[in-house]
Design a protein around this motif. Structure first.
Motif, PDB file in Angstrom:
ATOM      1  N   THR A 148       3.983  -8.852 -10.525  1.00 28.06           N
ATOM      2  CA  THR A 148       4.501  -9.460 -11.337  1.00 28.06           C
ATOM      3  C   THR A 148       4.993 -11.015 -10.312  1.00 28.06           C
ATOM      4  OG1 THR A 148       5.572  -7.187 -12.420  1.00 28.06           O
ATOM      5  CG2 THR A 148       6.511  -9.771 -13.001  1.00 28.06           C
ATOM      6  N   PRO A 206      -2.114  -6.334 -15.023  1.00 26.12           N
ATOM      7  CA  PRO A 206      -1.681  -5.125 -14.476  1.00 26.12           C
ATOM      8  C   PRO A 206      -1.858  -4.103 -13.900  1.00 26.12           C
ATOM      9  CG  PRO A 206      -0.025  -6.769 -16.632  1.00 26.12           C
ATOM     10  CD  PRO A 206      -1.573  -6.879 -16.259  1.00 26.12           C
ATOM     11  N   LEU A 237       2.329  -3.090  -9.157  1.00 23.09           N
ATOM     12  CA  LEU A 237       3.095  -4.193 -10.340  1.00 23.09           C
ATOM     13  C   LEU A 237       4.105  -5.087 -10.219  1.00 23.09           C
ATOM     14  CD1 LEU A 237       1.729  -3.388 -13.598  1.00 23.09           C
ATOM     15  CD2 LEU A 237       4.059  -2.394 -13.753  1.00 23.09           C
ATOM     16  N   SER A 253      -3.313  -2.831 -10.868  1.00 25.74           N
ATOM     17  CA  SER A 253      -2.462  -2.423 -10.591  1.00 25.74           C
ATOM     18  C   SER A 253      -2.500  -0.401 -10.017  1.00 25.74           C
ATOM     19  CB  SER A 253      -1.207  -2.555 -10.213  1.00 25.74           C
ATOM     20  OG  SER A 253      -1.147  -2.860 -11.657  1.00 25.74           O
TER      21      SER A 253
END
Lengths: 567, 407
Positions: A547, A105, A543, A108
């Motif tokens: 996900t 993550p 993000l 990002s």
């Protein structure tokens, strides 16, 4: 397959070539002409070397050039070293899997947001000093020490490393995720090699070709970066790229000619850095060739292993702390030194700003989704077409695709703006989308071409042998098998689109406002609260993408053990 | 200088004579009515610096007002640097786009205006004086409303607000702020690392250089004319002697500089600096009001006056909704909009209008304003020193960079 008409596969390749090379070359022309004195709008109708001469008269130019090369190369090599050492020491362990979850993550996080957060973490009046002041240090006022904007560019290099490590890590992870790699690890271990030695002697030589292009992209990027340099980098003088932008933006319009000459110099600077890296690569390869086969087992590797882990953990913690600080700032009203936490909170203003940013958010998401979809679809089309004509053209295509990544943005953006304007095609959503594609497509290609190549060809052959058409093979075999990499590609592409500032501003003529353009405009003012909030919004979109890319396959493949990532 | 001013004023007086009617009557003026009719339904892209949420909120309010009252839609294009707007219009001119440009109205002054005017990037002269609310503009006492950095505006930009260089300090840390440049130097030497100015070519950094220049230059008249290369060295010798003396005692020993005024203000709030400066006399009060600065922050100016100027809105030559842009510019000049803007709780930007000359009902809007704890009265603010000719800017910036910006 032989019955396929030859003309069909050429279409996507031509399309991509035009889409990438067209803007880049036209943009370059629009930069070169002013650099040699031709800019009719300002009354310069003849060619001269005056802009170049003017450029070389700029004080501290050599220092700027040197700073760009040195910080860019140092940051790239350090990032690569950290990633490789960490992967070598820990790949396959539980600690590795846990940290991986944090690192992906972080990819990002937009560069500027990371830099702003980092600046507030390490500044003399920043969070770390506040934590220990005044009770431990006696500082009731921040110390006057030069931590940010230091003349050697150390803070800037650290910022770049923190940002490039997640990117290179993800690329290395993708390269490692191929059928035989884990067996090499096992083979190395059974021959009595240390974990790190196995990686560097057996695994790395096999996967290095796969991460080479991403590394080159990092070198090109780090030597021409503007936002990180402006926030963390030295200013007396600054590296070349931020100085270029300030010349481009000087109200004295004649500086534009000099700025164009500077853009060409930036091109040379990035090329020099790339050449230096490639030369260093050769040197390392030839110097280590003998050491690869000495049979030395290198069993005492604790220091190396834990060193790699420590640096990685520091980076992750620093990045997460920076983001947390942004989060706190976005809800803070007053936060004066040496308070560790804000004195006055204000969540109201946060919701106000959020409410006003909904439109921006819509535009940003629409642009990100559209460019991610188009770029991924085009990449798939090209890959599918290329499978059927393995030729020298695919090598050329690869170079072409990376052109926009290897050339500094500022060296062709002004020319690109003129191109869009003269086609009377600027200031619209579709124009900005097209401009984003120039930068998004290479990343989509980077993320997808390798998983595609890795796909076992026997699936397609088996399908073809029972009479499945090419289209059917693509839709029912390849795409489902590649679901995870395709989703990751979409997420990477969306993140790249969200990060675009200059192309959005220049091609959008200011009329296409995104979270990113707004956040840069706000960062030019004094409101840390608004700046932090916008930076978080900017981070939220990619993000969400990452996900989704992680969740969807897990949901869809929950009954298929072999389709899971962790093997 | 005085003679030039008088001449300009005379010229303006004669220009304005035919429109000597009050604004109320002017609203019924058929020419203006035509502009209003044409503007109906237009969309105005207003390119304005977007770094300050409270200013953005003010612009959003103004946009709502003109949308309701005149059916003109105004969209703020938030820019981080006005020079990028100049670039945009220049790029459009480069490809021959003489109409349908992306910029309809731009918030501008100084060098950017001079550059646009010189390159023919602005709408035809004179439109500013045709705005009905022009009658309220204080041309007499605020000469910079028609002279932008000594360059005559020729009605190619409409004044929006007044700016004056003021210094901010935290009275909890600093009792008596220095009142002269010499006192400032001694203060910096006694407290190393607690004073700084933004790095030129940042606008505020350059303004500080100009402030020192106008206070130390041997021949003040030379500043009103384009810079004379042959005499530049001589003219700036006292300036650079001062900066040389100051440099080692600056924040970070002068090895790094704040990026801009906002950064400097943050450093004041963070306690890194003791003194920061601003171009908005109410900035300190506004910053206290929105929690950015501690309540103990106060404002001071240097004896003998500080640099001041006016900021404007201008219409580019290829603006696609000129009538709408004029309607919005006129609204921004209205007493109601100007009074709201001057409120430190809203923005705190001083008016360009002649408040004394306003009708009683509108004058009261200003009289009842609470200017906040940290705003100086007009008397305390002292005299306004005019900006040097814009050509000094580049020359100063280049000389500065050679000395301090490229070690």
């Amino acid at each position: 397959m032989a019955t396929q008409p030859k003309a069909v596969p050429a279409i996507p390749i031509i399309l991509v070539s035009v889409l990438l090379a067209g803007p880049v070359l036209a943009g370059l022309a629009g930069t070169i002409l002013p650099a040699i004195g031709y800019l009719p709008a300002l009354g310069h109708n003849s060619f001269s070397l005056e802009p170049v001469r003017h450029l070389f008269q700029q004080p501290g130019l050599l220092t700027s050039v040197w700073l760009s090369i040195a910080t860019g190369l140092t940051a790239s090599v350090a990032s690569l070293a950290i990633v490789l050492l960490f992967v070598a020491g820990w790949s396959g362990t539980a600690a590795f899997r846990r940290l991986t979850r944090f690192l992906s993550p972080l990819l990002s996080v937009p560069h500027a947001a990371a830099a702003i957060g980092l600046a507030f973490l390490i500044a003399p009046s920043g969070f770390l000093v506040r934590l220990v002041s005044p009770w431990a240090t006696g500082w009731t006022r921040p110390p006057d020490v030069l931590i940010l904007n230091d003349p050697f560019g150390i803070a800037m290099t650290v910022g770049l490393v923190a940002k490039e490590v997640p990117f290179l890590f993800l690329m290395t992870l993708a390269a490692l995720n191929r059928p035989h790699v884990q067996e090499y690890f096992k083979a190395g271990a059974s021959l009595g090699y240390g974990r790190v030695a196995t990686f560097f002697k057996i695994v790395l030589p096999q996967i290095y070709p796969l991460i080479r292009l991403p590394v080159l992209a990092v070198v090109a990027y780090a030597t021409s970066v503007v936002d990180v340099a402006a926030i963390l980098g030295p200013t007396t003088p600054a590296p070349l790229a931020p100085r270029l932008v300030s010349w481009m933006n000087d109200p004295d319009l004649t500086k534009r000619l000099m700025a164009s000459a500077g853009a060409l110099l930036q091109l040379a600077v990035s090329a020099t850095a790339l050449a230096t890296y490639l030369a260093g690569e050769r040197l390392v390869a030839s110097a280590s060739r003998r050491r690869l086969v000495t049979g030395h087992r290198h069993l005492r590797e604790r220091a190396a292993r834990y060193g790699g882990l420590l640096v990685m953990v520091i980076i992750i913690v620093a990045m997460i702390l920076s983001l947390l600080l942004l989060g706190i700032w976005s809800a803070a009203r007053s936060w004066w030194f040496p308070s560790v936490l804000p004195q006055v909170w204000n969540v109201m203003q946060m919701t106000d700003t959020l409410g006003m940013s909904l439109g921006l958010l819509g535009t940003t998401v629409a642009l990100a989704c559209a460019s991610a979809l188009v770029a991924t679809a085009l990449t798939l089309w090209v890959l599918e077409a290329r499978d059927h004509r393995k030729s020298a053209s695919s090598r050329r295509l690869k170079t072409l695709v990376f052109l926009p990544l290897l050339l500094p943005q500022i060296s062709f953006l002004f020319g690109l703006q003129l191109l869009f304007l003269s086609a009377d095609f600027s200031g619209t959503f579709s124009a900005v989308l097209l401009a984003h594609l120039v930068f998004v497509l290479p990343y989509a290609f980077l993320a997808l071409s390798d998983p595609w190549a890795r796909l076992d060809p026997r699936f397609a052959k088996a399908a073809a042998s029972i009479g499945a058409s090419r289209a059917r093979i693509f839709w029912q075999i390849r795409l489902p098998l590649l679901l995870r990499p395709v989703l990751v590609t979409l997420a990477v592409a969306a993140a790249v689109s969200v990060g675009q500032y200059l192309p959005t501003l220049m091609i959008g003529a200011g009329r296409v406002a995104t979270v990113t353009t707004e956040s840069v405009a706000l960062a030019s003012g004094g409101s840390r609260q608004a700046t932090a909030l916008l930076a978080l919004l900017q981070l939220g979109i990619p993000l969400a993408g990452f996900t989704l890319a992680a969740l969807l396959p897990a949901l869809l493949h929950r009954n298929r053990a072999a389709m899971r990532l962790e093997r | 200088m005085k003679r030039m001013l008088a001449a300009t004023l005379g010229l303006l007086g004669s220009l304005m004579a035919p429109v000597a009617a009050s604004a109320q009557e002017a609203a019924n003026d058929p020419a203006w009515q035509a502009v209003l009719d044409e503007a109906r339904g237009e969309t105005v892209y207003f390119h304005a610096w977007g770094g300050e949420p409270r200013i953005n909120a003010y612009i959003a309010w103004a946009a709502r007002e003109v949308a309701n009252e005149f059916d003109v839609r105004v969209l703020q294009v938030k820019v981080s640097d006005t020079a990028s707007v100049v670039s945009q219009v220049l790029a459009e001119k480069s490809v021959g786009k003489v109409s349908g440009g992306a910029v309809d109205l731009v918030w501008i002054n100084g060098e950017n205006f001079a550059a646009m005017k010189e390159q023919g990037l602005l709408a035809a002269p004179g439109w500013a004086q045709t705005l009905p609310n022009w009658d309220y503009v204080d041309v007499e006492n605020k000469p910079t409303v028609v002279q932008d950095f000594t360059v005559p505006t020729d009605g190619q930009e409409s004044p929006w607000g007044m700016a004056k260089l003021v210094f901010m300090y935290d009275s909890a840390r600093l009792d008596t702020p220095p009142a002269t440049l010499d006192a400032l130097l001694s203060y910096a030497k006694a407290n190393p690392g607690r004073f700084a100015y933004p790095q030129p070519p940042n606008f505020y950094g350059t303004t500080f250089l100009k402030q020192v220049l106008v206070s130390t230059v041997p021949d003040k008249a030379a500043l009103t004319k384009p810079v004379d290369e042959a005499r530049f060295e001589e003219m700036t010798a006292p300036l650079f002697a001062y900066l040389d003396a100051l440099n080692g005692s600056l924040w970070r020993q002068g090895r790094a500089f704040p990026k801009d005024a906002a950064h400097m203000r943050q450093l004041l709030a963070d306690g890194e600096l003791d003194i920061a400066f601003s171009f908005n006399p109410s900035d300190a009060s506004s910053a206290i009001a929105n929690g950015e600065q501690p309540p103990s922050v106060r404002t001071f100016v240097l004896d003998g006056g500080t640099i001041g100027n006016t900021h404007f809105v201008a219409i580019p030559f290829n603006s696609s909704s000129q009538a709408g842009a004029k309607v919005f510019a006129n609204f921004l000049l209205s007493p109601a909009a100007q009074a709201r803007k001057q409120d430190p709780g809203i923005w705190g930007d001083p008016t360009v209008l002649n408040v004394a000359g306003l009708p009683e009902t509108e004058k009261v809007l200003f009289d009842t304003l609470d200017l906040g704890p940290a705003t100086l009265t007009p008397e305390q603010l002292g005299p306004v020193l005019p900006e040097p000719h814009p050509s000094w800017v580049s020359a100063l910036e280049e000389a500065w960079t050679t000395r301090y910006g490229a070690e």
